[in-house]
Motif scaffolding. Structure first.
Motif, mmCIF file in Angstrom:
data_model
loop_
_atom_site.group_PDB
_atom_site.id
_atom_site.type_symbol
_atom_site.label_atom_id
_atom_site.label_comp_id
_atom_site.label_asym_id
_atom_site.label_seq_id
_atom_site.Cartn_x
_atom_site.Cartn_y
_atom_site.Cartn_z
ATOM 1 N N ILE A 18 13.578 16.647 15.493
ATOM 2 C CA ILE A 18 13.478 15.209 15.760
ATOM 3 C C ILE A 18 12.932 14.528 14.510
ATOM 4 C CG2 ILE A 18 12.505 13.411 17.228
ATOM 5 C CD1 ILE A 18 14.418 15.260 18.678
ATOM 6 N N GLN A 19 13.539 13.411 14.124
ATOM 7 C CA GLN A 19 13.122 12.702 12.913
ATOM 8 C C GLN A 19 12.896 11.229 13.218
ATOM 9 O OE1 GLN A 19 15.811 11.641 9.418
ATOM 10 N NE2 GLN A 19 14.699 13.371 8.546
ATOM 11 N N SER A 20 11.898 10.661 12.522
ATOM 12 C CA SER A 20 11.639 9.234 12.624
ATOM 13 C C SER A 20 11.328 8.724 11.228
ATOM 14 C CB SER A 20 10.467 8.971 13.568
ATOM 15 O OG SER A 20 10.273 7.581 13.743
ATOM 16 N N GLN A 21 11.465 7.433 11.023
ATOM 17 C CA GLN A 21 11.219 6.885 9.701
ATOM 18 C C GLN A 21 10.740 5.443 9.779
ATOM 19 O OE1 GLN A 21 15.203 7.517 8.102
ATOM 20 N NE2 GLN A 21 15.685 5.344 8.325
ATOM 21 N N THR A 22 10.113 5.005 8.694
ATOM 22 C CA THR A 22 9.640 3.631 8.585
ATOM 23 C C THR A 22 9.697 3.214 7.128
ATOM 24 O OG1 THR A 22 7.833 2.118 9.147
ATOM 25 C CG2 THR A 22 7.217 4.287 8.305
ATOM 26 N N ASN A 23 9.816 1.925 6.893
ATOM 27 C CA ASN A 23 9.961 1.412 5.538
ATOM 28 C C ASN A 23 8.599 1.154 4.892
ATOM 29 O OD1 ASN A 23 12.877 1.208 5.669
ATOM 30 N ND2 ASN A 23 12.572 -0.549 7.014
ATOM 31 N N LEU A 24 8.533 1.419 3.594
ATOM 32 C CA LEU A 24 7.333 1.136 2.809
ATOM 33 C C LEU A 24 7.751 0.391 1.545
ATOM 34 C CD1 LEU A 24 4.356 1.364 1.982
ATOM 35 C CD2 LEU A 24 4.859 3.660 1.102
ATOM 36 N N THR A 25 7.151 -0.769 1.325
ATOM 37 C CA THR A 25 7.414 -1.560 0.129
ATOM 38 C C THR A 25 6.174 -1.568 -0.745
ATOM 39 O OG1 THR A 25 8.946 -2.983 1.346
ATOM 40 C CG2 THR A 25 8.086 -3.826 -0.742
ATOM 41 N N VAL A 26 6.350 -1.224 -2.011
ATOM 42 C CA VAL A 26 5.238 -1.230 -2.961
ATOM 43 C C VAL A 26 5.307 -2.521 -3.764
ATOM 44 C CG1 VAL A 26 4.130 -0.067 -4.895
ATOM 45 C CG2 VAL A 26 5.186 1.277 -3.063
ATOM 46 N N THR A 27 4.222 -3.284 -3.711
ATOM 47 C CA THR A 27 4.138 -4.577 -4.389
ATOM 48 C C THR A 27 3.267 -4.432 -5.649
ATOM 49 O OG1 THR A 27 2.240 -5.164 -3.004
ATOM 50 C CG2 THR A 27 4.427 -5.827 -2.233
ATOM 51 N N PRO A 28 3.229 -5.466 -6.505
ATOM 52 C CA PRO A 28 2.402 -5.381 -7.708
ATOM 53 C C PRO A 28 0.936 -5.130 -7.379
ATOM 54 C CG PRO A 28 3.925 -7.210 -7.866
ATOM 55 C CD PRO A 28 4.026 -6.707 -6.475
ATOM 56 N N ALA A 29 0.237 -4.485 -8.309
ATOM 57 C CA ALA A 29 -1.193 -4.224 -8.134
ATOM 58 C C ALA A 29 -1.937 -5.542 -7.943
ATOM 59 C CB ALA A 29 -1.739 -3.470 -9.344
ATOM 60 N N THR A 30 -2.963 -5.523 -7.106
ATOM 61 C CA THR A 30 -3.753 -6.718 -6.838
ATOM 62 C C THR A 30 -5.152 -6.569 -7.410
ATOM 63 O OG1 THR A 30 -4.415 -5.824 -4.682
ATOM 64 C CG2 THR A 30 -2.481 -7.257 -4.740
ATOM 65 N N LEU A 31 -5.799 -7.680 -7.660
ATOM 66 C CA LEU A 31 -7.161 -7.697 -8.188
ATOM 67 C C LEU A 31 -8.124 -7.229 -7.121
ATOM 68 C CD1 LEU A 31 -9.020 -8.584 -10.566
ATOM 69 C CD2 LEU A 31 -9.158 -10.821 -9.440
ATOM 70 N N THR A 32 -8.961 -6.266 -7.470
ATOM 71 C CA THR A 32 -9.925 -5.748 -6.496
ATOM 72 C C THR A 32 -11.358 -6.145 -6.809
ATOM 73 O OG1 THR A 32 -10.090 -3.656 -7.718
ATOM 74 C CG2 THR A 32 -8.474 -3.766 -5.924
ATOM 75 N N SER A 33 -11.672 -6.382 -8.083
ATOM 76 C CA SER A 33 -13.048 -6.762 -8.427
ATOM 77 C C SER A 33 -13.081 -7.366 -9.827
ATOM 78 C CB SER A 33 -13.989 -5.549 -8.352
ATOM 79 O OG SER A 33 -13.639 -4.594 -9.336
ATOM 80 N N VAL A 34 -14.157 -8.053 -10.119
ATOM 81 C CA VAL A 34 -14.423 -8.596 -11.446
ATOM 82 C C VAL A 34 -15.805 -8.132 -11.870
ATOM 83 C CG1 VAL A 34 -14.766 -10.688 -12.812
ATOM 84 C CG2 VAL A 34 -12.962 -10.622 -11.097
ATOM 85 N N GLN A 35 -15.921 -7.581 -13.085
ATOM 86 C CA GLN A 35 -17.206 -7.086 -13.585
ATOM 87 C C GLN A 35 -17.571 -7.814 -14.869
ATOM 88 O OE1 GLN A 35 -17.303 -2.889 -14.203
ATOM 89 N NE2 GLN A 35 -19.442 -2.846 -14.884
ATOM 90 N N ILE A 36 -18.803 -8.283 -14.960
ATOM 91 C CA ILE A 36 -19.295 -8.979 -16.149
ATOM 92 C C ILE A 36 -20.008 -7.984 -17.063
ATOM 93 C CG2 ILE A 36 -20.886 -10.743 -17.005
ATOM 94 C CD1 ILE A 36 -20.365 -12.307 -14.457
#
Length: 195
Positions: A160-178
């Protein structure tokens, strides 16, 4: 004669049985609704005795039984063997998602069986990504978004097989360090800080 003959059905299965009567002139007729049905073990295989749904059978527990149909004192029989519940479908979660590049996501796989039960198959299924350059997925169902694009996440088990779609989008900003962090300077001095 009862049809189908020599039934083998998984736990939870249900379906209509039929009985065909043969007359002296060689003609035949479906007398399913006109017959009286019985099961030798209703705990294993239950069959509706009479009426419009006569002959409708339910596989209730593993084991063996014999179903009979009586029409005008003539009896047709067939054995029924109820086997363990059969895997019918695999459900993958989450469904059709987008992930920023570099992010991981844990997938789960749930098996749905013929007796309406379910089971977590996440560590039993074979996981696969249709495009390993876009996203990878390991044996534990943990996917990693590698490159922008689209791929299909697949889970298979016992045919038995099942599947789902995955879309990879551009990297997003996670933090800013001073930098520098926690700077100190004498009064009146100035300098550039970087973020």
């Amino acid at each position: 004669q009862v049809f189908p003959a020599n039934i083998e059905a998984p736990l939870g299965a249900r379906g209509q049985l039929a009985v065909i009567a043969t007359f002296t002139d060689g003609s035949t007729a479906d007398v399913t609704a006109e017959s009286t049905w019985q099961s030798t073990n209703s705990n294993v295989a239950y069959v509706v005795n009479d009426g419009e749904t006569a002959g409708f059978a339910f596989a209730l527990s593993e084991g063996q039984a014999e179903v009979s149909a009586n029409f005008n004192a003539m009896v047709g029989t067939t054995p029924i063997m109820v086997t363990p519940a059969m895997l019918q479908e695999i459900s993958i979660e989450p469904v059709d998602i987008s992930l920023p590049k570099g992010v991981t996501q844990t997938y789960t796989a749930t098996g749905l069986y013929s007796d309406n039960t379910s089971s977590d198959l996440s560590l039993l299924v074979s996981w696969q990504s249709s495009d390993g350059k876009i996203a990878t997925i390991d044996a534990q169902g943990i996917a990693k978004a590698e490159t922008e694009g689209a791929t299909v996440i697949q889970a298979s088990y016992q045919g038995i097989q099942s599947q789902t779609n995955l879309t990879v989008t551009p990297a997003t900003l996670t933090s800013v360090q001073i930098t520098p962090a926690n700077p100190t300077a004498p009064a009146g001095n100035s300098g550039q800080l970087l973020a």
